[in-house]
Design an enzyme around this catalytic site. Structure first.
Site, mmCIF file in Angstrom:
data_model
loop_
_atom_site.group_PDB
_atom_site.id
_atom_site.type_symbol
_atom_site.label_atom_id
_atom_site.label_comp_id
_atom_site.label_asym_id
_atom_site.label_seq_id
_atom_site.Cartn_x
_atom_site.Cartn_y
_atom_site.Cartn_z
ATOM 1 C CB CYS A 1 6.850 47.668 -10.962
ATOM 2 S SG CYS A 1 7.249 49.349 -10.558
ATOM 3 C CE1 TYR B 1 4.885 28.785 -0.618
ATOM 4 C CE2 TYR B 1 4.849 30.541 1.004
ATOM 5 C CZ TYR B 1 5.533 29.573 0.311
ATOM 6 O OH TYR B 1 6.862 29.394 0.556
ATOM 7 C CE1 TYR C 1 9.723 28.864 6.733
ATOM 8 C CE2 TYR C 1 7.607 28.775 7.839
ATOM 9 C CZ TYR C 1 8.838 28.210 7.565
ATOM 10 O OH TYR C 1 9.177 27.003 8.131
ATOM 11 N N GLY D 1 8.593 25.645 13.370
ATOM 12 C CA GLY D 1 9.146 26.952 13.034
ATOM 13 C C GLY D 1 8.037 27.983 13.129
ATOM 14 C CD GLU E 1 13.290 18.968 12.170
ATOM 15 O OE1 GLU E 1 14.440 18.522 12.230
ATOM 16 O OE2 GLU E 1 12.626 18.991 11.120
HETATM 17 N N1 LLP Z 1 11.559 20.802 9.487
HETATM 18 C C1 LLP Z 1 11.829 20.717 8.176
HETATM 19 C C2 LLP Z 1 12.678 19.634 7.693
HETATM 20 C C3 LLP Z 1 11.290 21.646 7.280
HETATM 21 O O1 LLP Z 1 11.552 21.534 5.996
HETATM 22 C C4 LLP Z 1 10.473 22.690 7.780
HETATM 23 C C5 LLP Z 1 9.916 23.677 6.883
HETATM 24 C C6 LLP Z 1 10.244 22.755 9.160
HETATM 25 C C7 LLP Z 1 10.782 21.796 9.980
HETATM 26 C C8 LLP Z 1 9.428 23.833 9.781
HETATM 27 O O2 LLP Z 1 8.109 23.853 9.326
HETATM 28 P P1 LLP Z 1 7.041 24.817 10.052
HETATM 29 O O3 LLP Z 1 6.829 24.312 11.471
HETATM 30 O O4 LLP Z 1 7.605 26.204 10.054
HETATM 31 O O5 LLP Z 1 5.820 24.707 9.218
HETATM 32 N N2 LLP Z 1 7.957 29.126 3.061
HETATM 33 C C9 LLP Z 1 6.794 28.346 3.390
HETATM 34 C C10 LLP Z 1 7.084 27.273 4.397
HETATM 35 C C11 LLP Z 1 8.188 26.352 3.939
HETATM 36 C C12 LLP Z 1 8.525 25.364 5.015
HETATM 37 C C13 LLP Z 1 9.783 24.665 4.682
HETATM 38 N N3 LLP Z 1 10.159 23.713 5.635
HETATM 39 C C14 LLP Z 1 5.701 29.286 3.896
HETATM 40 O O6 LLP Z 1 5.917 30.487 3.912
HETATM 41 O O7 LLP Z 1 4.593 28.856 4.216
#
Ligand code: LLP
Length: 463
Positions: free
Chosen positions: A391, A364, A421, A322, A320
């Site tokens: 602000c 982060y 994100y 993203g 998965e």
């Molecule tokens: N699958 C599940 C179950 C997840 O919870 C996530 C991300 C992904 C796949 C995708 O992860 P990726 O390949 O995008 O790393 N807001 C944070 C990232 C939170 C990710 C949440 N879950 C940031 O800006 O770094």
């Protein structure tokens, strides 16, 4: 998050307390292909071009701040993931990174599946024509209405995240007279080397059901008994922005061990496993992410090896990603408003956006890069902090970077690798209007998510 401290070079380095910066690059005008999307370059006058279009034109037509998304690059990355995993595995794009109707259409056309984690992400996916059987529904607290909607739509899988949800989904499926394909999300107990807020496989957190103490095995036991569920596999997501493959390997190994236990206890070989997303991308030139084919090879090998050892049929694997798909496809285009040199400290460059369009630096401590994109410059490098217009003193977009010392108000600067994100976590803090997403491809640009307007905000304010 990668972090590079470098003592050499910058002006005022002696008084900096945080040392997050690297030395200035040899040539500030060079756009490192590692952190920019594939169609980015500079024209003869030094302006950045993307998809064959000059950013100056994009800024004139669509305004700033704006997220500029390179459709060609997005599709290339989808293909790289699909090719890397081949026919034996499924790639689910994680919609939480960035989701819009156009993105759903591109995914559909490129043969990817989609992971959604809210009823509204599901609605967007269905509205843009993603076949329901290609959708996986995630979340640690799906409402009954969301579950019902997902089952009615016919989603291909629901990822069960708790004991209550196993019962809830089974119950709703039975009520609807159907059997829902489901995965159980397992917490494998891996400490992913990433920021605490985005690590998800150590035991002390809200997601999934722990392998430890036999809890995951108990969840499987219960799910296998319930009429409304067809348990097809187990799922593990260890965290996000990860560079080290070791965590994925441990997770794969533990998941296969669970499959072997399930086979031994129930005589059932679950046919699928999902190893989640989490692959890191380059935000700065110091980051060295893995390629999709490397992760595909490593995961397939480890799963095959462990299954052979356990005498199991190799399950169908899904992943998965993203960030690794959409992250590098976009940059945020800003106009410089004010420039404030603080003698003996650093120069603050204020742009027309900020933490409302990119909260990741504040949340982060994420690192980003920045370049002057409306022109080139031969001026000496100046150590800057790019800040927004909110602000709040923590309203930082790029903590430490170098821009040319002749930077002036009205210049356009761009922060690359903001496809994931950023828009999806954007806010209206200080009643900021969230920027548009402009997609570019082969010489044309179009708005795929429009800029918010004052009317949009005031319409919600019904007091
Ligand atoms: N699958 C599940 C179950 C997840 O919870 C996530 C991300 C992904 C796949 C995708 O992860 P990726 O390949 O995008 O790393 N807001 C944070 C990232 C939170 C990710 C949440 N879950 C940031 O800006 O770094």
């Amino acid at each position: 998050m990668s972090r590079s401290a470098h003592p050499a070079g910058p002006r005022h380095a002696d008084v900096l307390t945080e040392g997050h910066y690297s030395a200035p690059p040899a040539d500030l005008n060079v756009l490192d292909p590692k952190i920019w999307s594939s169609t980015v370059g500079r024209d003869a006058d030094g302006r950045l071009t993307v998809g064959g279009l000059q950013v100056t034109r994009l800024a004139e037509e669509f305004g700033t701040p704006a997220y500029v998304l390179d459709e060609t690059d997005f599709r290339e990355r989808c293909r790289a993931w699909a090719d890397a995993f081949g026919r034996e595995a499924d790639v689910f794009y994680a919609g939480k990174a960035f989701l819009s109707r156009a993105v759903v259409r591109w995914l559909r056309e490129e043969g990817l599946n989609l992971d959604v984690c809210s009823g509204t992400e599901l609605a967007t996916a269905l509205d843009a024509g993603m076949p329901a059987e290609r959708i996986a529904f995630h979340g640690n607290n799906k409402s009954e209405a969301e579950i019902r909607r997902a089952i009615e739509a016919g989603v291909g899988r629901i990822v069960l995240d708790s004991f209550q949800e196993i019962v809830r989904v089974a119950h709703i499926a039975r009520e609807l007279g159907t059997v829902q394909k489901a995965f159980i999300r397992v917490t494998v107990g891996v400490e992913a080397h990433t920021h605490e807020f985005i690590a998800t496989a150590h035991e002390d957190q809200k997601f999934g059901i722990a392998l430890a103490d036999g809890l995951a095995a108990e969840a499987v036991r219960r799910a296998l008994k319930l009429d409304g569920l067809e348990l097809v596999g187990v799922h593990s997501h260890i965290g996000s922005q990860i560079f080290d493959m070791a965590g994925f390997e441990v997770s794969a190994r533990r998941i296969v061990q669970l499959l072997a236990e399930v086979r031994d206890e129930h005589g059932v070989e679950l046919p699928e496993i999902d190893l989640g997303g989490g692959l890191g991308i380059a935000y700065t030139s110091d980051d060295d992410p893995c390629e999709p084919h490397e992760i595909a090879k490593a995961l397939t090998e480890i799963v095959t090896r462990e299954c052979d050892a356990a005498g199991l049929r190799v399950p169908r694997i899904s992943v998965e990603p993203g960030r690794a798909i959409v992250g590098p496809t976009a940059f945020t285009l800003y106009e410089v408003g004010t420039i404030k040199p603080l003698e003996g400290l650093r120069t603050y460059v204020s742009v027309d956006g900020g933490m409302s369009d990119n909260i990741r630096t504040a949340l982060y401590d994420a690192e980003y890069s920045v370049s002057l994109v409306s022109r080139t410059s031969t001026a000496e490098p100046m150590l800057v902090r790019v800040v927004g217009k909110h602000c709040e003193s923590g309203d930082i977009v790029v903590r430490d970077a170098f821009l040319p010392a002749d930077l002036a108000p009205g210049d356009l600067i761009a922060v690359p690798a903001t496809g994931a994100y950023c828009r999806s976590m954007a806010s209206n803090y200080n009643h900021a209007l969230r920027p548009p997403v402009v997609s570019v491809s082969e010489g044309s640009a179009r708005v795929i998510v429009r800029r918010e307007t004052e009317e949009d905000l005031l319409r919600l304010d019904v007091g």
